[in-house]
Scaffold this motif. Sequence first.
Motif: not given
Length: 234
Positions: A73-78, A82-84
């Motif tokens: 849904a493009k709410v969060v970037s992929p 990858t970063t904590w």
Amino acid sequence: MRKMSPRMTAESLPERLDELPVEPREFLALISVDFTGTYQVYLAAKDERIKMTRLSMSLLAAPFAAAIALVSAKVVSPTALTTWHAVPAYLFATVAGFGVLNVLPFLRLIEAVNAHMRTARALNNFRLLYVVQLKDHFSALGWTPNLPVDPRYPETYAPLAWPGINVMMLALVNSSYIAVGVLGLIGAEPNAALLTVVIGLLALIHYFVYYVRANVSRQRRLPHNPYHFPNVET
């Protein structure tokens, strides 16, 4: 007014078997009823064990499904996943929440394993009945049962058996979810030593619950035994 008969208690039962109001021909029917009931409980416990494992897997998969849905849904970037420190707090909360929620099927799984093992022991005890009575006939046929007849087998507390391994692996995964979620929420540095310690402590708590329910709780007060049958539960 109708007079109610007093309830029969263990102390009021006759001490001799020949005083029981049961004909010898009825013994087989009584044993058959008990065996059928025990076998149904055995099957139900086995089914519940499988269902609780599946439910746990579903709950543990939920945070991953939520993350995929948010990325789709493009709410969060992929790249944020990858970063904590870039992971949103609500995702850490989701991981921790489902880890805590999964404690319930974990507890039910322990109870199902206990019931499964105890009814298996009861079935072995029933099998022992006919093996003892027919042992001479079996010897004449040169046949022996290839199923266990020991009412003390299998052990309810067996962490290295497959049911025990199932419980312990679920405890480890639960602990990992809770540890990662909580550490992420409080903004702790994700170093391997801290994660290992927290996961280890949480896994020990899970193991303690399993140990108490499967092992220590067996040392409970036994029901009254007016006929002094030997206890085959350990």
